[in-house]
Scaffold this active site. Structure first.
Site, PDB file in Angstrom:
ATOM      1  N   ALA A  70       0.818  -1.216   0.000  1.00 48.77           N
ATOM      2  CA  ALA A  70       0.000   0.000   0.000  1.00 48.77           C
ATOM      3  C   ALA A  70       0.851   1.266   0.000  1.00 48.77           C
ATOM      4  CB  ALA A  70      -0.942  -0.002   1.194  1.00 48.77           C
ATOM      5  N   THR A  71       2.054   1.205   0.554  1.00 41.11           N
ATOM      6  CA  THR A  71       2.912   2.399   0.527  1.00 41.11           C
ATOM      7  C   THR A  71       3.183   2.778  -0.927  1.00 41.11           C
ATOM      8  OG1 THR A  71       3.951   1.782   2.622  1.00 41.11           O
ATOM      9  CG2 THR A  71       5.153   3.337   1.237  1.00 41.11           C
ATOM     10  N   ASN A 152      -6.041   3.101  10.536  1.00 38.13           N
ATOM     11  CA  ASN A 152      -5.318   1.937  11.055  1.00 38.13           C
ATOM     12  C   ASN A 152      -5.183   1.947  12.581  1.00 38.13           C
ATOM     13  OD1 ASN A 152      -3.740   4.167   9.867  1.00 38.13           O
ATOM     14  ND2 ASN A 152      -2.019   3.219  10.925  1.00 38.13           N
ATOM     15  N   GLN A 180      -6.815  -0.838   5.423  1.00 38.31           N
ATOM     16  CA  GLN A 180      -7.421  -1.471   6.591  1.00 38.31           C
ATOM     17  C   GLN A 180      -8.884  -1.854   6.356  1.00 38.31           C
ATOM     18  OE1 GLN A 180      -5.844  -2.451   9.222  1.00 38.31           O
ATOM     19  NE2 GLN A 180      -3.906  -1.350   9.025  1.00 38.31           N
ATOM     20  N   SER A 200      -3.342  -3.706   0.427  1.00 33.86           N
ATOM     21  CA  SER A 200      -2.099  -4.401   0.761  1.00 33.86           C
ATOM     22  C   SER A 200      -2.376  -5.849   1.170  1.00 33.86           C
ATOM     23  CB  SER A 200      -1.432  -3.663   1.916  1.00 33.86           C
ATOM     24  OG  SER A 200      -0.249  -4.308   2.303  1.00 33.86           O
ATOM     25  N   HIS A 202      -0.706  -7.942   3.117  1.00 32.22           N
ATOM     26  CA  HIS A 202      -0.439  -8.435   4.478  1.00 32.22           C
ATOM     27  C   HIS A 202      -1.418  -7.936   5.530  1.00 32.22           C
ATOM     28  CE1 HIS A 202       1.847  -5.097   6.598  1.00 32.22           C
ATOM     29  NE2 HIS A 202       1.840  -4.640   5.361  1.00 32.22           N
ATOM     30  N   THR A 241       9.303  -7.014 -12.447  1.00 33.75           N
ATOM     31  CA  THR A 241       8.809  -8.387 -12.550  1.00 33.75           C
ATOM     32  C   THR A 241       7.759  -8.646 -11.481  1.00 33.75           C
ATOM     33  OG1 THR A 241      10.917  -9.086 -13.429  1.00 33.75           O
ATOM     34  CG2 THR A 241       9.524 -10.817 -12.487  1.00 33.75           C
ATOM     35  N   CYS A 327       4.179   1.679  12.381  1.00 28.89           N
ATOM     36  CA  CYS A 327       5.070   2.515  11.576  1.00 28.89           C
ATOM     37  C   CYS A 327       5.502   3.753  12.333  1.00 28.89           C
ATOM     38  CB  CYS A 327       4.377   2.931  10.282  1.00 28.89           C
ATOM     39  SG  CYS A 327       3.589   1.562   9.480  1.00 28.89           S
TER      40      CYS A 327
HETATM   41  N1  PMP Z   1      -1.941   2.588   4.806  1.00 35.50           N
HETATM   42  C1  PMP Z   1      -2.462   2.113   5.933  1.00 35.50           C
HETATM   43  C2  PMP Z   1      -3.784   2.630   6.431  1.00 35.50           C
HETATM   44  C3  PMP Z   1      -1.794   1.102   6.648  1.00 35.50           C
HETATM   45  O1  PMP Z   1      -2.326   0.620   7.774  1.00 35.50           O
HETATM   46  C4  PMP Z   1      -0.557   0.621   6.147  1.00 35.50           C
HETATM   47  C5  PMP Z   1       0.213  -0.455   6.893  1.00 35.50           C
HETATM   48  N2  PMP Z   1       0.531  -0.106   8.211  1.00 35.50           N
HETATM   49  C6  PMP Z   1      -0.058   1.166   4.961  1.00 35.50           C
HETATM   50  C7  PMP Z   1      -0.786   2.138   4.315  1.00 35.50           C
HETATM   51  C8  PMP Z   1       1.240   0.678   4.374  1.00 35.50           C
HETATM   52  O2  PMP Z   1       1.053  -0.566   3.797  1.00 35.50           O
HETATM   53  P1  PMP Z   1       2.254  -1.501   3.302  1.00 35.50           P
HETATM   54  O3  PMP Z   1       2.819  -2.100   4.546  1.00 35.50           O
HETATM   55  O4  PMP Z   1       1.613  -2.492   2.410  1.00 35.50           O
HETATM   56  O5  PMP Z   1       3.223  -0.632   2.573  1.00 35.50           O
END
Ligand code: PMP
Length: 388
Positions: A70-71, A152, A180, A200, A202, A241, A327
């Site tokens: 997601a980042t 989150n 989320q 994302s 995970h 890739t 984070c």
């Molecule tokens: N956005 C939100 C709301 C998240 O909770 C997170 C993960 N903590 C991210 C972005 C970042 O996701 P990723 O770990 O897949 O880069």
């Protein structure tokens, strides 16, 4: 270990792992290798996953771009729109919210250094947006509104449908970080007028290091400036890739949510209510941050007056939870989300996020409850010495 940190990352679902396995050892081709069977098998698997994810969003498979998470998806959405040639004449104004994840706030700050103007909307004590204020902030030169579907740290849901309609009426693109929310809440890109959506793996019982961005193809067709330049994968929008096993896992994870989301949501409501009710009953002076706002059914961010959350978690070695988002903990700063809600630093210091999920059980919640109640009482009786 009792795992109550699903918002930081989810364990993999064994069904997801099973779907992925053949793509490590058997069908290990590069999805871009068109000339042999192994490449074709990988390509077919990636396209099936695109359909599975598209179905969860009610999108067209061609509107899904795979990323590393997601980042990257947020960066591609924000910088991709801001730098797109097609929008150069429209303007240089963006709107977001103070409680967004750093993966949205930091690209916004970066864009400010390039001369873009960003409005950071405030939230109230419950983490809610003022929609009138959002409407007043929309301008003819506003390129993009980026507002997360679910927070989150506190789980608070923003009214994506109302925001989508507001933006669509004024011809402004709407991006939502749904990291989320996807899988936990229904998220239809058509009825919510969403133009870009980040997600994302995970956070969805798929592996880390894979995710994606929904990009609307029609009414309106979204234009993006690619952030990565290379082999022209993903129709030139994201070179590199493809992580075939990861993508297959994300596809399976999405399919499971399409089938099981409603059941899962009602189960997690029951467990979360049990945890909150138990804590309210057995611990004085505790409150749920964002507790009066619509919230994800799996997230309880609780403040324990007179406790230091870090010290509290040290007294709970068999329980996994967070003091803020994982984070921001790395940076050891008080949560910007709780800060934006007007919660004072002392209360923030006493806040713990419990987030549960698919494999949480009633017995675990009861055990967690016992342990937390004991730890809070101990910590209040004899507070631990600060560690740093
Ligand atoms: N956005 C939100 C709301 C998240 O909770 C997170 C993960 N903590 C991210 C972005 C970042 O996701 P990723 O770990 O897949 O880069």
């Amino acid at each position: 270990m009792i795992y109550l940190d699903y918002n930081a990352t989810t364990p993999m679902d064994p069904r997801v792992l099973e779907a992925m396995q053949p793509y490590f050892l058997k069908s290990y081709g590069n999805a871009a290798s068109r000339h042999h069977q192994l490449g074709q098998e990988a390509k077919a698997a990636v396209e099936k996953a695109r359909e599975q994810v598209a179905q969860l969003l009610n999108a067209d498979p061609r509107e899904i771009i795979w990323t590393s998470g997601a980042t990257e998806a947020n960066n591609l959405a924000l910088q991709g729109v801001a730098h797109a040639e097609a929008y150069r004449r429209k303007g240089r104004h963006l709107i977001t919210v103070r409680t967004e994840h750093p993966a949205v706030l930091d690209p916004c700050r970066f864009l400010e250094t390039e001369g873009f103007e960003v409005t950071y909307l405030p939230v109230d004590r419950e983490g809610r947006l003022d929609l009138d204020q959002l409407a007043e902030s929309l301008r003819p030169d506003t390129l993009l509104v980026s507002i997360m579907a679910a927070n989150n740290e506190i789980g608070v849901l923003h009214p994506v449908k109302v925001i989508g309609a507001l933006c669509r009426n004024q011809g402004i693109l709407f991006h939502s970080d749904a990291t989320q929310a996807l899988g936990k809440e229904p998220l239809d890109v058509q009825t919510n007028a969403l133009d870009l959506v980040s997600f994302s793996g995970h956070k969805m019982y798929a592996p880390k290091g894979v995710g994606g961005l929904y990009v609307r193809r029609r009414n309106p067709r979204v234009r993006l400036q690619p952030q990565l330049h290379g082999g022209g994968h993903e129709r030139g929008w994201r070179s590199g890739t493809l992580n075939v096993p990861g993508i297959v896992g994300l596809g399976m994870a999405a399919e499971l949510f399409s089938k099981e989301r409603e059941n899962e949501q009602s189960r997690s409501t029951g467990l979360c209510d049990r945890l909150e009710a138990g804590l309210h009953q057995q611990v004085s002076d505790c409150q749920v941050n964002g507790g009066r706002a619509p919230r994800l059914t799996n997230t309880s961010n609780m403040s324990f007056a007179g406790c230091d959350a870090e010290a509290l978690l040290r007294r709970l070695p068999k329980l996994a939870a967070s003091t803020a988002s994982a984070c921001t903990t790395a940076a050891l700063q008080p949560s910007h989300v709780l800060g934006a809600m007007g919660i004072d630093d002392q209360e923030i210091q006493g806040s713990v996020r419990f987030s549960l999920g698919r494999f949480s059980t009633e017995a675990e919640i009861d055990q967690a409850l016992n342990q937390i109640v004991k730890a809070v009482h101990l910590e209040r009786e004899s507070p631990s010495a600060p560690q740093c």
